[in-house]
Design an enzyme around this catalytic site. Structure first.
Site, PDB file in Angstrom:
ATOM      1  N   HIS A   1       0.831  -1.207   0.000  1.00 54.85           N
ATOM      2  CA  HIS A   1       0.000   0.000   0.000  1.00 54.85           C
ATOM      3  C   HIS A   1       0.872   1.267   0.000  1.00 54.85           C
ATOM      4  CE1 HIS A   1      -3.024  -2.661   2.367  1.00 54.85           C
ATOM      5  NE2 HIS A   1      -3.459  -2.581   1.139  1.00 54.85           N
TER       6      HIS A   1
ATOM      7  N   LYS B   1     -15.793  -8.134   5.808  1.00 56.01           N
ATOM      8  CA  LYS B   1     -14.387  -8.283   6.246  1.00 56.01           C
ATOM      9  C   LYS B   1     -14.336  -8.215   7.765  1.00 56.01           C
ATOM     10  CE  LYS B   1     -11.278  -6.867   2.541  1.00 56.01           C
ATOM     11  NZ  LYS B   1     -10.164  -6.035   2.149  1.00 56.01           N
TER      12      LYS B   1
ATOM     13  N   ARG C   1      -1.725  -6.163  -7.906  1.00 55.84           N
ATOM     14  CA  ARG C   1      -0.746  -7.233  -7.680  1.00 55.84           C
ATOM     15  C   ARG C   1      -0.833  -8.198  -8.853  1.00 55.84           C
ATOM     16  NH1 ARG C   1      -3.215  -7.719  -1.747  1.00 55.84           N
ATOM     17  NH2 ARG C   1      -4.970  -7.306  -3.088  1.00 55.84           N
TER      18      ARG C   1
ATOM     19  N   SER D   1      -2.723  -8.051   3.177  1.00 54.80           N
ATOM     20  CA  SER D   1      -3.048  -7.824   4.588  1.00 54.80           C
ATOM     21  C   SER D   1      -3.543  -9.113   5.251  1.00 54.80           C
ATOM     22  CB  SER D   1      -4.143  -6.762   4.734  1.00 54.80           C
ATOM     23  OG  SER D   1      -3.667  -5.508   4.338  1.00 54.80           O
TER      24      SER D   1
HETATM   25  P1  ADP Z   1      -6.059  -5.889   0.822  1.00 56.62           P
HETATM   26  O1  ADP Z   1      -6.777  -6.255   2.067  1.00 56.62           O
HETATM   27  O2  ADP Z   1      -6.184  -6.897  -0.271  1.00 56.62           O
HETATM   28  O3  ADP Z   1      -4.646  -5.440   1.037  1.00 56.62           O
HETATM   29  P2  ADP Z   1      -7.193  -3.264   0.574  1.00 56.62           P
HETATM   30  O4  ADP Z   1      -8.651  -3.002   0.443  1.00 56.62           O
HETATM   31  O5  ADP Z   1      -6.575  -2.859   1.847  1.00 56.62           O
HETATM   32  O6  ADP Z   1      -6.929  -4.739   0.231  1.00 56.62           O
HETATM   33  O7  ADP Z   1      -6.406  -2.623  -0.647  1.00 56.62           O
HETATM   34  C1  ADP Z   1      -6.581  -1.335  -1.138  1.00 56.62           C
HETATM   35  C2  ADP Z   1      -5.943  -1.224  -2.495  1.00 56.62           C
HETATM   36  O8  ADP Z   1      -4.548  -1.537  -2.417  1.00 56.62           O
HETATM   37  C3  ADP Z   1      -6.501  -2.164  -3.555  1.00 56.62           C
HETATM   38  O9  ADP Z   1      -6.500  -1.480  -4.805  1.00 56.62           O
HETATM   39  C4  ADP Z   1      -5.528  -3.296  -3.582  1.00 56.62           C
HETATM   40  O10 ADP Z   1      -5.525  -3.956  -4.845  1.00 56.62           O
HETATM   41  C5  ADP Z   1      -4.241  -2.532  -3.377  1.00 56.62           C
HETATM   42  N1  ADP Z   1      -3.181  -3.398  -2.872  1.00 56.62           N
HETATM   43  C6  ADP Z   1      -3.209  -4.195  -1.790  1.00 56.62           C
HETATM   44  N2  ADP Z   1      -2.043  -4.847  -1.638  1.00 56.62           N
HETATM   45  C7  ADP Z   1      -1.242  -4.446  -2.658  1.00 56.62           C
HETATM   46  C8  ADP Z   1       0.106  -4.772  -3.076  1.00 56.62           C
HETATM   47  N3  ADP Z   1       0.843  -5.650  -2.412  1.00 56.62           N
HETATM   48  N4  ADP Z   1       0.583  -4.178  -4.180  1.00 56.62           N
HETATM   49  C9  ADP Z   1      -0.177  -3.297  -4.880  1.00 56.62           C
HETATM   50  N5  ADP Z   1      -1.435  -2.955  -4.547  1.00 56.62           N
HETATM   51  C10 ADP Z   1      -1.970  -3.515  -3.453  1.00 56.62           C
END
Ligand code: ADP
Length: 163
Positions: free
Chosen positions: A20, A45, A94, A132
Protein backbone atom coordinates in the site's frame (compact mmCIF):
# COMPACT_ATOMS: atom_id res chain seq x y z
CA UNK A 1 -6.72 27.99 -12.39
CA UNK A 2 -4.02 25.31 -12.94
CA UNK A 3 -5.14 21.68 -13.14
CA UNK A 4 -4.58 20.07 -9.76
CA UNK A 5 -5.31 16.37 -10.15
CA UNK A 6 -6.42 14.73 -6.94
CA UNK A 7 -7.08 11.04 -6.34
CA UNK A 8 -8.69 9.10 -3.55
CA UNK A 9 -7.08 5.78 -2.62
CA UNK A 10 -9.83 3.70 -0.99
CA UNK A 11 -9.26 0.47 0.89
CA UNK A 12 -9.64 -1.28 4.20
CA UNK A 13 -5.90 -1.14 4.94
CA UNK A 14 -6.17 -3.57 7.85
CA UNK A 15 -3.34 -2.94 8.39
CA UNK A 16 -1.43 -0.82 5.86
CA UNK A 17 1.54 -2.79 4.49
CA UNK A 18 4.53 -2.08 2.25
CA UNK A 19 2.49 -2.74 -0.92
CA UNK A 20 0.00 0.00 0.00
CA UNK A 21 2.79 2.45 0.93
CA UNK A 22 4.51 1.63 -2.38
CA UNK A 23 1.34 2.55 -4.36
CA UNK A 24 0.66 5.72 -2.32
CA UNK A 25 4.28 6.84 -2.73
CA UNK A 26 4.30 6.27 -6.50
CA UNK A 27 0.98 8.09 -6.87
CA UNK A 28 2.15 11.04 -4.78
CA UNK A 29 4.58 11.82 -7.61
CA UNK A 30 1.75 11.85 -10.17
CA UNK A 31 -1.12 13.59 -8.35
CA UNK A 32 -1.16 16.87 -6.48
CA UNK A 33 -2.92 15.22 -3.59
CA UNK A 34 -3.76 11.67 -2.56
CA UNK A 35 -6.63 11.27 -0.15
CA UNK A 36 -6.25 7.83 1.43
CA UNK A 37 -9.83 6.79 2.21
CA UNK A 38 -10.08 4.16 4.92
CA UNK A 39 -13.29 2.11 4.68
CA UNK A 40 -15.01 2.57 8.01
CA UNK A 41 -16.94 -0.66 7.75
CA UNK A 42 -15.87 -2.73 4.73
CA UNK A 43 -18.60 -5.23 3.84
CA UNK A 44 -17.78 -8.87 4.60
CA UNK A 45 -14.39 -8.28 6.25
CA UNK A 46 -13.40 -9.06 9.82
CA UNK A 47 -11.04 -6.33 10.94
CA UNK A 48 -8.08 -6.50 13.30
CA UNK A 49 -7.78 -2.71 13.70
CA UNK A 50 -10.49 -0.09 14.33
CA UNK A 51 -11.01 2.78 11.92
CA UNK A 52 -9.05 5.34 13.96
CA UNK A 53 -6.16 2.89 14.38
CA UNK A 54 -6.03 2.23 10.62
CA UNK A 55 -6.10 5.96 9.89
CA UNK A 56 -3.28 6.57 12.37
CA UNK A 57 -1.15 3.68 11.07
CA UNK A 58 -1.42 4.86 7.45
CA UNK A 59 -0.73 8.49 8.45
CA UNK A 60 2.38 7.54 10.42
CA UNK A 61 3.64 5.25 7.65
CA UNK A 62 3.47 8.10 5.10
CA UNK A 63 4.22 11.06 7.37
CA UNK A 64 7.24 12.08 5.26
CA UNK A 65 5.04 12.55 2.16
CA UNK A 66 3.40 15.95 2.35
CA UNK A 67 0.69 15.49 -0.29
CA UNK A 68 -0.91 12.42 1.30
CA UNK A 69 -3.93 12.92 3.58
CA UNK A 70 -5.62 10.05 5.41
CA UNK A 71 -9.28 10.03 6.37
CA UNK A 72 -12.04 7.51 7.16
CA UNK A 73 -15.03 7.11 4.85
CA UNK A 74 -18.27 5.21 4.46
CA UNK A 75 -20.41 4.59 1.40
CA UNK A 76 -19.50 4.43 -2.27
CA UNK A 77 -15.97 5.30 -3.40
CA UNK A 78 -17.18 7.42 -6.39
CA UNK A 79 -19.40 9.46 -4.05
CA UNK A 80 -16.46 10.00 -1.74
CA UNK A 81 -14.27 11.01 -4.72
CA UNK A 82 -16.85 13.66 -5.71
CA UNK A 83 -17.14 14.91 -2.14
CA UNK A 84 -13.33 15.19 -2.02
CA UNK A 85 -13.18 17.08 -5.34
CA UNK A 86 -11.17 14.21 -6.82
CA UNK A 87 -11.40 13.14 -10.47
CA UNK A 88 -9.59 9.84 -9.93
CA UNK A 89 -9.79 6.70 -7.84
CA UNK A 90 -6.39 5.09 -7.31
CA UNK A 91 -6.08 1.33 -6.97
CA UNK A 92 -3.08 -0.97 -6.70
CA UNK A 93 -2.46 -4.07 -8.76
CA UNK A 94 -0.75 -7.23 -7.68
CA UNK A 95 0.13 -10.08 -10.00
CA UNK A 96 -2.76 -12.40 -10.80
CA UNK A 97 -6.36 -12.03 -9.85
CA UNK A 98 -6.29 -8.32 -8.79
CA UNK A 99 -6.71 -7.32 -12.44
CA UNK A 100 -10.04 -9.14 -12.91
CA UNK A 101 -11.37 -7.78 -9.64
CA UNK A 102 -10.25 -4.21 -10.22
CA UNK A 103 -11.48 -4.24 -13.83
CA UNK A 104 -14.94 -5.36 -12.78
CA UNK A 105 -15.07 -2.83 -9.94
CA UNK A 106 -13.79 0.02 -12.13
CA UNK A 107 -16.60 -0.61 -14.64
CA UNK A 108 -19.18 -0.61 -11.84
CA UNK A 109 -17.78 2.65 -10.49
CA UNK A 110 -17.83 4.13 -14.01
CA UNK A 111 -21.46 3.13 -14.27
CA UNK A 112 -22.13 5.08 -11.05
CA UNK A 113 -19.90 8.05 -11.86
CA UNK A 114 -18.86 8.29 -15.56
CA UNK A 115 -16.79 11.44 -14.89
CA UNK A 116 -14.43 9.72 -12.45
CA UNK A 117 -11.63 7.54 -13.77
CA UNK A 118 -9.88 4.66 -12.06
CA UNK A 119 -6.10 4.72 -12.21
CA UNK A 120 -4.25 1.50 -11.38
CA UNK A 121 -0.58 1.36 -10.47
CA UNK A 122 1.61 -1.68 -9.96
CA UNK A 123 3.72 -2.15 -6.86
CA UNK A 124 7.34 -3.26 -7.12
CA UNK A 125 8.24 -6.90 -7.49
CA UNK A 126 9.01 -7.46 -3.80
CA UNK A 127 5.57 -6.09 -2.85
CA UNK A 128 3.60 -8.06 -5.40
CA UNK A 129 2.66 -10.88 -3.06
CA UNK A 130 2.00 -8.83 0.06
CA UNK A 131 -1.58 -9.22 1.36
CA UNK A 132 -3.05 -7.82 4.59
CA UNK A 133 -5.03 -11.02 5.19
CA UNK A 134 -1.96 -13.27 4.83
CA UNK A 135 0.17 -10.95 6.97
CA UNK A 136 -2.39 -11.15 9.80
CA UNK A 137 -2.64 -14.93 9.47
CA UNK A 138 1.10 -15.62 9.62
CA UNK A 139 1.74 -12.96 12.29
CA UNK A 140 -0.80 -14.70 14.52
CA UNK A 141 1.22 -17.87 14.05
CA UNK A 142 4.44 -16.11 15.06
CA UNK A 143 6.03 -15.37 11.66
CA UNK A 144 8.50 -12.50 11.21
CA UNK A 145 6.62 -9.87 9.14
CA UNK A 146 9.17 -7.08 9.61
CA UNK A 147 10.01 -6.98 5.88
CA UNK A 148 6.35 -6.68 4.85
CA UNK A 149 5.02 -3.79 6.96
CA UNK A 150 6.25 -0.37 8.10
CA UNK A 151 7.90 -0.25 11.56
CA UNK A 152 4.89 1.43 13.24
CA UNK A 153 2.58 -1.33 11.96
CA UNK A 154 4.95 -4.03 13.17
CA UNK A 155 4.84 -2.50 16.65
CA UNK A 156 1.04 -2.14 16.59
CA UNK A 157 0.60 -5.75 15.50
CA UNK A 158 2.90 -7.03 18.22
CA UNK A 159 0.88 -5.07 20.77
CA UNK A 160 -2.42 -6.32 19.37
CA UNK A 161 -1.28 -9.93 19.28
CA UNK A 162 0.77 -9.62 22.47
CA UNK A 163 3.69 -11.51 20.93
P1 ADP B 1 -6.06 -5.89 0.82
O1 ADP B 1 -6.78 -6.25 2.07
O2 ADP B 1 -6.18 -6.90 -0.27
O3 ADP B 1 -4.65 -5.44 1.04
P2 ADP B 1 -7.19 -3.26 0.57
O4 ADP B 1 -8.65 -3.00 0.44
O5 ADP B 1 -6.57 -2.86 1.85
O6 ADP B 1 -6.93 -4.74 0.23
O7 ADP B 1 -6.41 -2.62 -0.65
C1 ADP B 1 -6.58 -1.33 -1.14
C2 ADP B 1 -5.94 -1.22 -2.49
O8 ADP B 1 -4.55 -1.54 -2.42
C3 ADP B 1 -6.50 -2.16 -3.56
O9 ADP B 1 -6.50 -1.48 -4.80
C4 ADP B 1 -5.53 -3.30 -3.58
O10 ADP B 1 -5.52 -3.96 -4.84
C5 ADP B 1 -4.24 -2.53 -3.38
N1 ADP B 1 -3.18 -3.40 -2.87
C6 ADP B 1 -3.21 -4.19 -1.79
N2 ADP B 1 -2.04 -4.85 -1.64
C7 ADP B 1 -1.24 -4.45 -2.66
C8 ADP B 1 0.11 -4.77 -3.08
N3 ADP B 1 0.84 -5.65 -2.41
N4 ADP B 1 0.58 -4.18 -4.18
C9 ADP B 1 -0.18 -3.30 -4.88
N5 ADP B 1 -1.43 -2.96 -4.55
C10 ADP B 1 -1.97 -3.51 -3.45
Amino acid sequence: MPWMPRAIYPGSFDPVHNGHVDIATRASAVFDEIVVAIYDRPPSKTLMFGTEERVQLFSEATENITNIRVTPFTGLAPDFARASDADFILRGLRAGFDFELEFEMALMWRNIAPDIDVVCMMSSLENQFVYSSRIKEVAQLGADISKLVPANVLKAMHEKLQV
